[in-house]
Design an enzyme around this catalytic site. Structure first.
Site, PDB file in Angstrom:
ATOM      1  N   ARG A  16      18.158 -18.239  22.644  1.00  0.00           N
ATOM      2  CA  ARG A  16      16.802 -17.687  22.709  1.00  0.00           C
ATOM      3  C   ARG A  16      16.182 -17.494  21.323  1.00  0.00           C
ATOM      4  O   ARG A  16      14.989 -17.256  21.192  1.00  0.00           O
ATOM      5  CB  ARG A  16      16.827 -16.354  23.483  1.00  0.00           C
ATOM      6  CG  ARG A  16      17.081 -16.553  24.966  1.00  0.00           C
ATOM      7  CD  ARG A  16      17.581 -15.291  25.664  1.00  0.00           C
ATOM      8  NE  ARG A  16      19.008 -15.048  25.447  1.00  0.00           N
ATOM      9  CZ  ARG A  16      19.699 -14.067  26.008  1.00  0.00           C
ATOM     10  NH1 ARG A  16      19.101 -13.213  26.809  1.00  0.00           N
ATOM     11  NH2 ARG A  16      20.990 -13.924  25.763  1.00  0.00           N
ATOM     12  N   ARG A 444       1.201 -22.761 -40.316  1.00  0.00           N
ATOM     13  CA  ARG A 444       0.006 -23.300 -39.648  1.00  0.00           C
ATOM     14  C   ARG A 444      -0.852 -23.948 -40.717  1.00  0.00           C
ATOM     15  O   ARG A 444      -0.687 -23.673 -41.916  1.00  0.00           O
ATOM     16  CB  ARG A 444      -0.752 -22.175 -38.956  1.00  0.00           C
ATOM     17  CG  ARG A 444      -1.281 -21.136 -39.920  1.00  0.00           C
ATOM     18  CD  ARG A 444      -2.038 -20.015 -39.222  1.00  0.00           C
ATOM     19  NE  ARG A 444      -2.655 -19.152 -40.218  1.00  0.00           N
ATOM     20  CZ  ARG A 444      -2.633 -17.838 -40.180  1.00  0.00           C
ATOM     21  NH1 ARG A 444      -2.010 -17.218 -39.204  1.00  0.00           N
ATOM     22  NH2 ARG A 444      -3.226 -17.145 -41.115  1.00  0.00           N
TER      23      ARG A 444
HETATM   24  C1  UD1 Z   1      25.686  -9.310  27.044  1.00  0.00           C
HETATM   25  C2  UD1 Z   1      26.341  -8.685  28.279  1.00  0.00           C
HETATM   26  C3  UD1 Z   1      25.320  -7.779  28.950  1.00  0.00           C
HETATM   27  C4  UD1 Z   1      24.816  -6.734  27.979  1.00  0.00           C
HETATM   28  C5  UD1 Z   1      24.284  -7.391  26.697  1.00  0.00           C
HETATM   29  C6  UD1 Z   1      24.009  -6.356  25.640  1.00  0.00           C
HETATM   30  C7  UD1 Z   1      27.933 -10.310  29.127  1.00  0.00           C
HETATM   31  C8  UD1 Z   1      28.211 -11.323  30.178  1.00  0.00           C
HETATM   32  N1  UD1 Z   1      26.742  -9.712  29.186  1.00  0.00           N
HETATM   33  O1  UD1 Z   1      24.613 -10.131  27.485  1.00  0.00           O
HETATM   34  O2  UD1 Z   1      25.931  -7.106  30.063  1.00  0.00           O
HETATM   35  O3  UD1 Z   1      23.809  -5.955  28.568  1.00  0.00           O
HETATM   36  O4  UD1 Z   1      25.249  -8.299  26.149  1.00  0.00           O
HETATM   37  O5  UD1 Z   1      23.390  -6.899  24.506  1.00  0.00           O
HETATM   38  O6  UD1 Z   1      28.802 -10.017  28.336  1.00  0.00           O
HETATM   39  N2  UD1 Z   1      29.406 -14.663  22.684  1.00  0.00           N
HETATM   40  C9  UD1 Z   1      30.549 -15.328  22.305  1.00  0.00           C
HETATM   41  N3  UD1 Z   1      31.037 -16.330  23.102  1.00  0.00           N
HETATM   42  C10 UD1 Z   1      30.444 -16.688  24.267  1.00  0.00           C
HETATM   43  C11 UD1 Z   1      29.260 -16.009  24.652  1.00  0.00           C
HETATM   44  C12 UD1 Z   1      28.765 -14.996  23.846  1.00  0.00           C
HETATM   45  O7  UD1 Z   1      31.130 -15.025  21.266  1.00  0.00           O
HETATM   46  O8  UD1 Z   1      30.959 -17.595  24.922  1.00  0.00           O
HETATM   47  C13 UD1 Z   1      28.880 -13.586  21.814  1.00  0.00           C
HETATM   48  C14 UD1 Z   1      27.491 -13.844  21.267  1.00  0.00           C
HETATM   49  O9  UD1 Z   1      27.562 -14.494  20.000  1.00  0.00           O
HETATM   50  C15 UD1 Z   1      26.920 -12.449  21.133  1.00  0.00           C
HETATM   51  C16 UD1 Z   1      27.662 -11.652  22.199  1.00  0.00           C
HETATM   52  O10 UD1 Z   1      28.801 -12.404  22.566  1.00  0.00           O
HETATM   53  O11 UD1 Z   1      27.180 -11.865  19.892  1.00  0.00           O
HETATM   54  C17 UD1 Z   1      26.805 -11.402  23.438  1.00  0.00           C
HETATM   55  O12 UD1 Z   1      26.339 -12.636  23.939  1.00  0.00           O
HETATM   56  P1  UD1 Z   1      24.850 -12.795  24.472  1.00  0.00           P
HETATM   57  O13 UD1 Z   1      24.665 -14.202  24.884  1.00  0.00           O
HETATM   58  O14 UD1 Z   1      23.879 -12.197  23.550  1.00  0.00           O
HETATM   59  O15 UD1 Z   1      24.974 -11.904  25.806  1.00  0.00           O
HETATM   60  P2  UD1 Z   1      23.789 -11.183  26.550  1.00  0.00           P
HETATM   61  O16 UD1 Z   1      23.146 -12.134  27.465  1.00  0.00           O
HETATM   62  O17 UD1 Z   1      22.944 -10.452  25.601  1.00  0.00           O
HETATM   63 MG    MG Z   2      22.813 -10.387  23.471  1.00  0.00          MG
END
Ligand code: UD1
Ligand code: MG
Length: 458
Positions: A16, A444
């Site tokens: 995003r 100069r």
């Molecule tokens: C996540 C939570 C959600 C919470 C929110 C808070 C999950 C499924 N959901 O959603 O409940 O309300 O955070 O901000 O956990 N990341 C990895 N590997 C992956 C996927 C993500 O390392 O495979 C890391 C991302 O870099 C990030 C963090 O995990 O730092 C959260 O991932 P993000 O995609 O932002 O999750 P949200 O949709 O925000």
């Molecule tokens: Mg997040």
């Protein structure tokens, strides 16, 4: 005080953000988001930190290597299959640990040490296997929702995309921060599936799994929801930036710094400022900048990594990676470039640029000069428009100016060259040889007056 290790999730792409860089490296208040998270963890007393990297992992490692060398271990998540899968990658590093692991996300730059401390302490006091940090958001869009049972205990967490209309109405959200008993976490992770709207292995599912096994699940709610904001878009990043800046301004004002207009003053998280210094509007103080007491900085000053003594005044000025001692006056429209040291009482006036130079105590460069690669003594007066000619197109050379020298207006000092102590340079000179101590150099053409010129031309 509860003991814990941390796992910081930072492997996601941050779709995003629409960026080619890792989301967690985007800066808020001058620092990568993930650095804010690690600083909060350190302030809370974490004894070990493991960062899970993936997308742009190399650059995440490099960005953190300088800042906190040796304090962070890295683990790679090769494919981003979800937050649960990300935590699973740390198993080889944590399987022999007992006690508590705090899981954090790299995209929550507003966390404070005090809040994480509270989470760890309450998790320990409750004797829970899992404790989630929750927050009540004015707008919960995008977050996982906390679904509570009739008795008030946490039942499960439902992701926004998987939630029903009724569940989406819940404003208590998962901050993405938890404490777990290490062994229970890995046992439960083995049962997490990717049967959901995003086809991902969700870490929050661990809570429901443990609950069903009859384990104690606990929740701590943040007093200020802002502290837990997760940054997923540029708009959210700008909002976090604003909150961080206001926090910093409030902290400085409470410590005795006057900030005339916090809304137009941009002070990075790690900047330090002494008592009774006044910061005028439209001022940027960045990076590792340190400012002493009783200074007047701004309007319109940008300092990056500047170390500044007491009683310094600067307006409409840009300085970076340099040292400015007590009582220096800067401006307006001055540019102080890297590796410059301005000793006490130096005055740099209008439209002056100084680079890689040492300017001795009380010396004055009042107007329209370029001083580069110069070692200048104390008490020197550089006349208006004096230029160090430091570059022959291939190499740079140094200029030396002794104590109490006086250089007349519009002179060129062609480096390498020395103007010794107490020497004088006549205005308009181009100096190519040493000017010995106490002598006057005139370099100069002599003035010739042609009489009756006006009449002859007619
Ligand atoms: C996540 C939570 C959600 C919470 C929110 C808070 C999950 C499924 N959901 O959603 O409940 O309300 O955070 O901000 O956990 N990341 C990895 N590997 C992956 C996927 C993500 O390392 O495979 C890391 C991302 O870099 C990030 C963090 O995990 O730092 C959260 O991932 P993000 O995609 O932002 O999750 P949200 O949709 O925000
Ligand atoms: Mg997040």
């Amino acid at each position: 005080m509860a003991e814990f290790v941390t796992v910081v999730l930072a492997a996601g792409k941050g779709t995003r953000m629409k960026s080619k860089f890792s989301k967690v490296l985007h800066k808020a208040a001058g620092k990568p988001m993930i650095q804010h998270v690690l600083d909060a963890a350190r302030a809370a007393g974490a004894r070990r930190n493991i960062v899970v990297t993936g997308y742009e992992g190399q650059s995440v490692q490099e960005a953190l290597a300088g800042a906190i060398a040796g304090q962070v271990e890295f683990v790679e998540q090769k494919e981003q299959l979800g937050t649960g899968h990300a935590v699973l990658q740390t198993k080889p590093l944590l399987q022999n640990e007992t006690g508590t692991v705090m899981v954090l996300c790299g995209d929550t730059p507003l966390l404070t040490g005090a809040l994480l401390r509270k989470l760890a302490d309450e998790h320990e006091a409750a004797g829970a296997k899992a404790t989630v940090l929750t927050a009540v958001m004015p707008d919960a869009t995008g977050y996982g929702r906390i679904i509570r049972a009739a008795d008030g205990s946490v039942e499960k967490i439902v992701e926004h995309k998987d939630a029903t209309e009724a569940e989406r109405a819940v404003r208590e959200v998962n901050s993405g921060i938890y404490c777990f008993a290490i062994q229970s976490l890995f046992e439960a992770l083995a049962s997490v599936t990717n049967d959901n709207a995003q086809g991902e292995y969700y870490l929050p599912d661990v809570l429901e799994i443990l609950k069903k096994r009859g384990e104690k699940i606990w929740a701590v709610t943040a007093d200020h929801y802002e502290d837990t904001l997760g940054i997923n878009s540029r708009l959210q990043l700008a909002r976090a930036e604003k909150i961080l800046r206001m926090r910093k301004a409030e902290e400085l004002m409470a410590a005795g710094v006057t900030i005339m207009d916090p809304a137009t003053t941009y002070i990075d998280a790690d900047v330090r400022i002494g008592r009774d210094t006044v910061i005028y509007p439209m001022t940027w103080l960045e990076g590792t900048t340190v400012i002493g007491e009783d200074c007047e900085i701004g309007p319109s000053v940008r300092f990056q990594n500047v170390t500044c003594g007491d009683e310094v005044t600067g307006q409409f000025t840009y300085a970076h990676d340099c040292r400015i001692d007590t009582g220096v006056i800067l401006g307006q429209f001055t540019h102080i470039r890297p590796d410059t040291h301005l000793a006490a009482g130096v005055k740099i006036g209008n439209f002056v640029e100084v680079k890689n130079s040492n300017i001795g105590e009380g010396s004055k460069l009042p107007h329209l000069s370029y001083i580069g690669d110069c070692d200048m003594g104390s008490g020197v007066n550089m006349g208006c428009g004096t230029i160090t000619v430091n570059y022959d197109g291939k190499k740079k050379f140094r200029t030396r100016v002794g104590n109490d020298a006086f250089v007349g207006c519009n002179s060129n000092l062609v480096a390498p060259v020395t103007v010794e102590d107490g020497a004088y340079v006549a205005a308009g000179s181009t100096i190519t040889n040493t000017v010995p101590a106490g002598t006057l150099a005139v370099a100069r053409a002599r003035q010739k007056n042609i009489t009756d010129w006006h009449d002859k031309r007619k």
